[in-house]
Each structure stands twice: as C-alpha cells, then as structure tokens.
Design an enzyme around this catalytic site. Structure first.
Site, PDB file in Angstrom:
ATOM      1  N   GLY A  89      35.124 -53.017  -1.209  1.00  0.00           N
ATOM      2  CA  GLY A  89      35.249 -54.261  -0.448  1.00  0.00           C
ATOM      3  C   GLY A  89      34.616 -54.156   0.927  1.00  0.00           C
ATOM      4  CG  ASP A 136      30.659 -61.128   4.134  1.00  0.00           C
ATOM      5  OD1 ASP A 136      30.266 -62.170   4.704  1.00  0.00           O
ATOM      6  OD2 ASP A 136      31.029 -61.112   2.948  1.00  0.00           O
TER       7      ASP A 136
END
Ligand code: MEV
Length: 306
Positions: A89, A136
């Site tokens: 992740g 991200d």
C-alpha cells in the site's frame, strides 16, 4: 537516449478518507522507490516490460495521455522495477505513473513543471481507478512531507526533517478504490455521522501540521491515536491493525495509527529513538512485519544512462 527514473512510495501520516471529501491530509514520501527505464527506439512499437502486472495499465494510460497531448510517434522500450511489493500500500501505481510521465517529459525534452506532471498523473490514475484524492501522486512527484488538499488544490511542502517512524505491515493487501467506494455508498445513509468524523479528522490534520512543524512528537502521537480511533469508528480498521497499534503504544510509542485506506496494508508508530527497537519487537510479536523504510524522501528524479 536511455534514462532511468525513480519515484518514491508514500505513507499517509494523517487525514485518510476525509481527504477524498475536501479535507486536508499529511503525506510523507518513503525511501523505497519504483524505477522506470525508458528508451526511444527506431521502430514505432511500444514495448512494456513490467514484472508487477498491475503496472502495465498505468504505464499504458500514461503513454496514451501523453501521446494525446504531445502527439509523439516514436517507439519506446519501457521497463519497470520496484524496491517494494505492491502489497504494502505504498502507492506503487502512482509512483509508476509519475515515473513514466516524468521519463517521457525528459525523453522528449518538454521541460514540464512538476505541477504539470502531477496534473497529468492525476488524470491517469483517475481514468483507471475512478476515485482518489491524488495525495499519492503528489508524494511521488514532489516527495518530502506534504500538507495536501484534494486534486492538488494545496500542495505545501512542510519544512521538517525525517520523522522517527516505525512501519508495520499487517500481512493483508487492501483495495483502496474498493474501500473508498464503500464509504461513498455509506454516505447516502450516514451522511451526518460520517461528515462529523471527517470534521474531527480535518481538525486533527491542522493540529498535526502545527505539531510537526514544532517537532512536538508527544502531541503528534496523541493526534495519531485520535485519528486511528476515528478511523476505527469509520469502520476501516481491522483487528490486526488495532492489535499492532496497541502493541506499539504499550511498548512506549508516542502514538500509532493505520496508514492508508485501512482494511489491511500498513500501520505507523511515532517513536523516540530509545523506544524504537522495543516498539518494533512488540509489533512483530503480533505477527506484523517491520518494513525498514525512511520517510521525508525526495520526489521523482532521473539519471541519463547514455
Ligand atoms: C488511501 O491510501 C487514502 C485515501 O484517503 C484515498 C485517497 O486519498 O485517495 C483513503
């Protein structure tokens, strides 16, 4: 020309889920990187060699968006590799996207700004995943530790040093888009309750930003604990993540929380250097795996091979 591009993975420090609804978050780039090698060839063929299967779609979509905008016809040879498993992740899809776009920008001498690369990267990931704040993508592009608002409305680099963090992997791979969609569905029936949680998370992020800048780790740890408690109420934590966080706090961490969408992936604990080992051992005792990564790492970068 042949170049190698490196883009970092990320860890969410504070503010996951609420950030999808316009609240701020704080994200830090990690030292583990994705590498994308790009070479222009004489043919018009584009060849992609990506051992992490998921990467192919992101590389292809990056090329498609780039071609659409800049109309290049040349052939390419692209190879991806990773210093971390896509299971953790850490945002391997975002990192591979940004590394590909940055590489194309360098290969074709376009001098795009990092913000332009970020905007293209956001488009690529939204085309594929449909949901997400883009935090991200920002970490992969700009690196360091960022105060971030959805879509890149605010991207503020925080002037801090590396944080004393312990990172524990729960052993379970979570699907971020799936969990984000679940929350979206639940919002129809539980709007008031969920937005109350998001309001509180938003306040934690603002307080957290101050604590980070003041290097007040005691306070930051308390805020992490509170953030984790709210994520538990939101229903995205797991028994394993809760156990790992509790073990870290019992072993003397300033604070601990899950990091990311929940449902698995990683937790983080803020520690004093003297407690680090004890906290790591305590997390391992619950079955968690310690990932040796540093944070506040640099954003996307490249080196010319020839
Ligand atoms: C996932 O790592 C973090 C979320 O906030 C999703 C996102 O911001 O895109 C749940």
């Amino acid at each position: 020309m042949k170049i190698s591009v490196f883009a970092p993975g990320k860890l969410m420090l504070l503010g996951e889920h609420a950030v999808v609804y316009g609240y701020p978050c704080i994200v830090t780039a990690v030292s583990s990187k994705i590498k994308v090698e790009l070479e222009n060839t004489l043919s018009s063929k584009i060849e992609i060699n990506a051992p992490q299967v998921k990467d192919v779609g992101f590389v292809e979509e990056s090329i498609r968006i780039f071609k659409e905008k800049f109309k290049f016809k040349q052939g390419l040879l692209i190879k991806t590799s990773s210093e971390f498993s896509s299971q953790y992740g850490f945002g391997s899809s975002s990192a591979v996207t940004i590394a590909t776009l940055y590489g194309l920008n360098k290969l074709f001498n376009l001098n795009l700004t990092k913000k332009e690369i970020f905007d293209l990267g956001l488009k690529v990931t939204l085309n594929i995943q449909k949901v997400g704040s883009g935090f991200d993508i920002a970490a992969a592009t700009f690196g360091k530790t960022l105060y971030f608002i959805k879509g890149g409305k605010t991207i503020e680099k925080l002037n801090i040093k590396e944080l004393p963090l312990v990172v524990g992997y729960s052993g379970v791979k979570a699907s971020t888009p799936k969990i984000v969609q679940q929350i979206k569905k639940r919002l129809k029936k539980e709007k008031k309750e969920i937005f109350n949680l998001f309001d509180s998370i938003g306040k934690i992020v603002e307080e957290g930003k101050k604590s980070l800048l003041e290097k007040n780790y005691q306070k930051l740890g308390m805020l992490m604990n509170e953030n984790h408690r709210l994520l538990k109420i939101l229903g995205v934590s797991t028994e394993k993540l809760n156990q790992m966080c509790k073990a870290a706090i019992d072993a003397g961490a300033y604070g601990a929380k899950l990091s990311g969408a929940g449902g698995g992936d990683c937790m983080i604990a803020l520690v004093s250097l003297s407690k680090k080992e004890k906290v790591e051992k305590a997390i391992e005792k619950t079955g968690g795996k310690i990932l040796k990564v540093s944070n506040n790492a640099d954003g996307v970068n490249y080196e010319k091979n020839i």
